[in-house]
Motif scaffolding. Structure first.
Motif, PDB file in Angstrom:
ATOM      1  N   THR A 279       0.862  -1.236   0.013  1.00 13.96           N
ATOM      2  CA  THR A 279       0.023   0.062   0.124  1.00 13.96           C
ATOM      3  C   THR A 279       1.116   1.149   0.073  1.00 13.96           C
ATOM      4  N   PHE A 280       2.095   1.185   0.838  1.00 10.87           N
ATOM      5  CA  PHE A 280       2.957   2.316   0.581  1.00 10.87           C
ATOM      6  C   PHE A 280       3.388   2.763  -0.813  1.00 10.87           C
ATOM      7  N   ASN A 284       2.688   6.080  -2.867  1.00 12.84           N
ATOM      8  CA  ASN A 284       3.633   6.662  -3.473  1.00 12.84           C
ATOM      9  C   ASN A 284       3.626   6.797  -4.928  1.00 12.84           C
ATOM     10  N   THR A 285       3.184   5.792  -5.931  1.00 15.42           N
ATOM     11  CA  THR A 285       2.971   6.130  -7.155  1.00 15.42           C
ATOM     12  C   THR A 285       2.087   6.885  -7.527  1.00 15.42           C
ATOM     13  N   PHE A 286       0.852   6.875  -6.770  1.00 12.44           N
ATOM     14  CA  PHE A 286      -0.450   7.727  -7.175  1.00 12.44           C
ATOM     15  C   PHE A 286       0.046   9.220  -6.973  1.00 12.44           C
ATOM     16  N   LEU A 315      -9.477   7.212  -8.931  1.00 10.56           N
ATOM     17  CA  LEU A 315      -9.869   6.058  -8.298  1.00 10.56           C
ATOM     18  C   LEU A 315      -9.912   4.990  -9.465  1.00 10.56           C
ATOM     19  N   ILE A 316     -10.500   5.537 -10.854  1.00 10.22           N
ATOM     20  CA  ILE A 316     -10.652   4.829 -11.998  1.00 10.22           C
ATOM     21  C   ILE A 316      -9.317   4.197 -12.385  1.00 10.22           C
ATOM     22  N   GLU A 317      -8.266   5.050 -12.326  1.00 15.95           N
ATOM     23  CA  GLU A 317      -6.896   4.638 -12.900  1.00 15.95           C
ATOM     24  C   GLU A 317      -6.655   3.496 -11.770  1.00 15.95           C
ATOM     25  N   LEU A 376      -7.799   1.742  -2.258  1.00 18.87           N
ATOM     26  CA  LEU A 376      -7.922   2.322  -1.058  1.00 18.87           C
ATOM     27  C   LEU A 376      -6.641   3.106  -1.009  1.00 18.87           C
ATOM     28  N   ALA A 377      -5.390   2.406  -1.225  1.00 17.95           N
ATOM     29  CA  ALA A 377      -4.167   3.174  -1.339  1.00 17.95           C
ATOM     30  C   ALA A 377      -4.250   4.563  -2.266  1.00 17.95           C
TER      31      ALA A 377
END
Length: 842
Positions: A279-280, A284-286, A315-317, A376-377
């Motif tokens: 999740t981290f 970080n990616t988004f 969120l769609i991505e 969620l992340a």
């Protein structure tokens, strides 16, 4: 907005690949675990169900509970009961079942089946429908045996060969007269099954003409329920109980499913850790993707897109990325499940044939986990991007965390950490299982608290590395500044590594400390040179002690023999010993009275004495398993431990009340002490029996050490996935850092910092972040290891904290290696930036 989101996904393929990999690893572990456990469970259930084809109703002895002065026991299924069952209305035939432990050696003298799965039984008559013969004829007499085809194949045995085996210690060498097939689950799992004729089996397993079970087959047209009702009428209800074959099959299936549930839950815990670490990376990616598109999102807001639409586009991505990762992870998980099943064969375990089981639940869990974790992340970076005012975003004025938000974060982190430490410390004062749940809760609270506080902790801890970084000149100085430039992102990256190292360090500290405690216990409580026991923990025949006593060089022996009894209306187990020699073989601290065992005098461990209110000179009445009573006197109270405890009395006092005495182990003292030659001599005296272990104190400790090492290696292997995910996280963070500082890197190149200096700067930044996570993880691991040890110390007097400094140094080196490897691609990318293009980057 939907089309925009899809285009953004395709526009950042390389960056999103790391997110897909992180999610895919976790999903693959989850789905692989479910496929593996479902497949094994289904295979064993089907195999077990076949084993009940010849049983319509099973008759078993009904256990008689302990009452008053009577010791509980199982009644015997006599030949008379067998005859009544066989003649019951609706019964076509009956088989008397006799079971017991039988260790079979291969041609090199090594134990087959690992001991715990080594079974023996009886072959019924000339043709037993349970065990179809593939070669030879039914065994008859003490010198004949039949073995299963799997064991024969593994060991290279054939009809006519002589085989070495043991039932309770002494070696037997019967001839193999038959090879048979079986659906026995133990054999399918890699065990062995040896069959004797019924009379021989009864004698060898101490059944004295009785049976463990009577299996009855129904006549044509008679249902299992009807046969059960007939048997219930024909047999005494107070000493027997009946169960249909279908019920036995269902119970076996349920038992197998429960056994698999334990394995499943253990593996899913590690999958959860990997997903949590993942999740981290996703966040970080988004965060990075949103940062790259700040102006684009601001323009969307300016032309009419609402905050909700911007968040929804992110969120769609995430949904698209999560779906791809989940599907890929599911496919990989199916491969992992198949590989795990094949891997069992390399450990000597054989799994019954059957297809891979991929249930709708497995598919649903994989998709749900992958998609929900990713969305969620990604929700927080999307929400944060939507809150940036369009004008500020288009002017490249990025919103930074306010002082108020940082104070709030640090306050929450401090509260969680304080609560976690308090609960863990409170748990250390509890006893045994009472403290496990509070300690688990405290550990979770503390990890969450440290994670929330990590941005605050990053500045002073990374600053401590400044003197070392100065050695690398301007590159080292820049690396330190870059590491603390965005504390939240640095913290998220370091936390991924921290969690894995916390678990690894904690387990290592506990294992090392427990091993030391066991070593101390063995050396302080036992003066015997050797301890003799069965390889699988089964009981020894009294003949073993007699053979050892008669062996040249043996100066003292004593068995440890357990026997149930009733004292003050409660069940207590007595330990029978040789009163004349037990003092020479043990070194137990006497707290009260004298260590004297003989006649009606006994010694009692302090816990048992406290429970009954006894002290030296106290008298009590014991009811033996044969129903007879005797008054005994406490000669002394000693300090017991995990290896030696209980009420010790002389064998001369105990043995007359036992119908079938067996020993747990035999302690031996020799004139020459511990040596390879003495050990060989004792093993030869026992017939070089593969089922018997002759161990000195070091061997006992090594045995326990092997168990801890096996568990640790399994944990290390499972946590390796979490560390791999953490590596991806470090790569992600560095790539993000390089992107944000493109203009700065171009300027540094323009004023004279060469490509090597740029690479060194990025590598040092990665090294500092990784070591920061490593230090936090090792620190937390030591604390949790200490706390768990304090909890164990309440029941293990010799426990003390032992810090494995060498292994902790290896873990820190591992963290540094992670940092160096993770920096390779981002450092190369930073060094290859065109300085003029980078300077013009906004």
């Amino acid at each position: 907005m939907f089309r925009t989101a899809l285009r953004n996904v395709l526009a950042h393929k390389a960056r999103l690949l790391m997110t897909v990999l992180a999610v895919m690893l976790g999903v693959a572990f989850v789905s692989g675990t479910l496929v593996f456990t479902n497949t094994i469970s289904e295979a064993y259930q089907k195999s077990s169900a076949k084993g009940f084809d010849q049983v319509d109703v099973a008759v078993e002895p009904k256990y008689q509970e302990s009452k008053g002065d009577t010791v509980g026991k199982s009644p015997e299924l006599t030949q008379a009961l067998f005859d009544r069952a066989e003649r019951a209305p609706g019964a076509a035939s009956a088989i008397g079942v006799v079971n017991g432990f039988t260790a079979v050696a291969d041609k090199d003298g090594k134990l087959i089946g690992g001991g715990f799965q080594s079974r023996g039984g009886n072959y019924w008559g000339d043709k037993d429908p349970r065990y179809p013969l593939t070669d030879g004829r039914a065994p008859s007499g003490k010198d004949q045996v039949a073995i299963d085809s799997e064991t024969a194949s593994r060991a290279g045995y054939k009809v006519g060969d002589t085989v070495r085996l043991s039932v309770d210690g002494p070696v037997l060498t019967p001839k193999i007269t038959a090879i048979f097939t079986t659906d026995d689950g133990n054999v399918a799992a890699g065990g062995s099954l040896a069959l004797f004729d019924t009379a021989t089996a009864q004698q060898l397993f101490g059944k004295n003409g009785t049976y463990d079970e009577i299996d009855v087959k129904a006549e044509a047209g008679t249902s299992q329920a009807q046969l059960k009702a007939a048997l219930d009428k024909a047999l005494p209800k107070d000493t027997t109980e009946t169960t249909t074959g279908q019920k036995l099959a269902d119970d076996q299936a349920e038992s197998t499913a429960k056994a698999m549930d334990g394995l499943k839950q253990g593996l899913l815990v590690f999958a959860g850790i990997a997903l949590f670490v993942g999740t981290f990376i996703i966040a970080n990616t988004f965060t990075m993707l949103v940062a790259q598109r700040t102006k684009e999102l601001a323009l969307l807001r300016a032309v009419g897109a609402s905050r909700r639409q911007v968040t929804r586009s992110v969120l769609i991505e995430a949904f698209v990325v999560g779906t791809v990762a989940a599907v890929t992870g599911l496919v990989a998980g199916i491969g992992i499940g198949a590989a795990l099943r094949s891997l069992m064969g390399s450990f000597g375990a054989t799994v019954p044939d059957g297809p891979l089981i991929i249930t709708p639940g497995t598919v649903g869990a994989a998709l749900a986990v992958g998609i929900l974790i990713t969305m969620l992340a990604a929700w927080l970076p999307g929400r944060r991007a939507a809150k940036i005012p369009p004008v500020a975003a288009m002017s490249s004025v990025h919103a930074k965390a306010t002082t108020k938000s940082l104070v709030l974060r640090n306050t929450i982190g401090a509260l969680f950490s304080g609560a976690g430490i308090a609960v863990v410390l409170a748990a250390t004062t509890m006893s045994g299982s009472d403290g496990q749940a509070p300690m688990g809760l405290g550990a979770v609270l503390l990890i969450i608290g440290v994670f929330v506080l990590t941005p605050l902790l990053s500045r002073p801890l990374i600053a401590a590395a400044a003197p070392v970084l100065r050695v690398f000149g301007i590159s080292g100085k820049l690396a330190r500044q870059n590491s603390v430039r965005n504390p939240r992102r640095t913290a998220a990256t370091a936390s991924a590594l921290m969690i894995g190292l916390t678990l690894i360090t904690g387990m290592t500290v506990m294992a090392g400390s427990l091993q030391t405690a066991i070593d101390k216990m063995a050396s302080s409580a036992i003066k015997a040179d050797y301890v003799v026991s069965m390889a699988n923990g089964n009981f020894l025949s009294p003949d073993v002690e007699k053979k050892l006593t008669g062996t040249e060089g043996v100066t003292a022996t004593s068995p440890l023999r357990n026997a149930p009894s009733r004292i003050d209306g409660e069940t207590e187990y007595l330990t029978g010993v040789k009163g004349s020699t037990i003092g020479e073989l043990t070194d137990l601290k006497v707290e009260n009275g004298t260590f004297e065992v003989g006649g009606d005098k006994v010694v009692v461990d302090s816990d048992t004495a406290e429970l009954h209110g006894w002290k030296a000179g106290s008298d009590f009445t014991v009811s033996y398993e044969d129903g007879k009573k005797q008054q005994l006197t406490v000669a002394g109270v000693y300090e017991g431990n995990e290896m030696v405890r209980g009420i010790m009395l002389d064998l001369g006092t105990l043995s007359p009340h036992q119908s079938n005495p067996t020993d747990m182990q035999v302690m031996v003292k020799t004139s020459d002490g511990v040596s390879g030659a003495t050990k060989d001599q004792l093993e030869k005296a026992l017939g070089t029996n593969p089922a018997i272990k002759v161990q000195d104190k070091k061997d006992i400790s090594n045995d326990i050490a092997q168990m801890f090492t096996l568990i640790l290696n399994m944990v290390y292997g499972l946590l390796a996935m979490a560390v791999l995910v953490a590596v991806l996280g470090v790569i992600n963070t560095l790539a993000m850092s390089v992107f944000e500082r493109s203009q700065e890197i171009g300027m540094l190149r323009a004023i004279g910092l060469d490509r090597k200096g740029i690479k060194r700067m990025v590598r040092l930044e990665s090294l500092v972040i990784s070591l920061f996570g490593g230090v936090l993880g090792i620190g937390l691991g030591v604390f949790f290891g200490w706390a768990a040890g304090e909890l164990l110390g309440t029941s293990l007097a010799t426990y003390e904290l032992v810090l494995p400094w060498a292994r902790m140094a290896v873990f820190l080196l591992l963290a540094a290696t992670v940092g160096i490897l993770a920096a390779l691609w981002p450092a190369r990318r930073a060094a290859r930036l065109n300085m003029l293009t980078a300077i013009k980057t906004e």
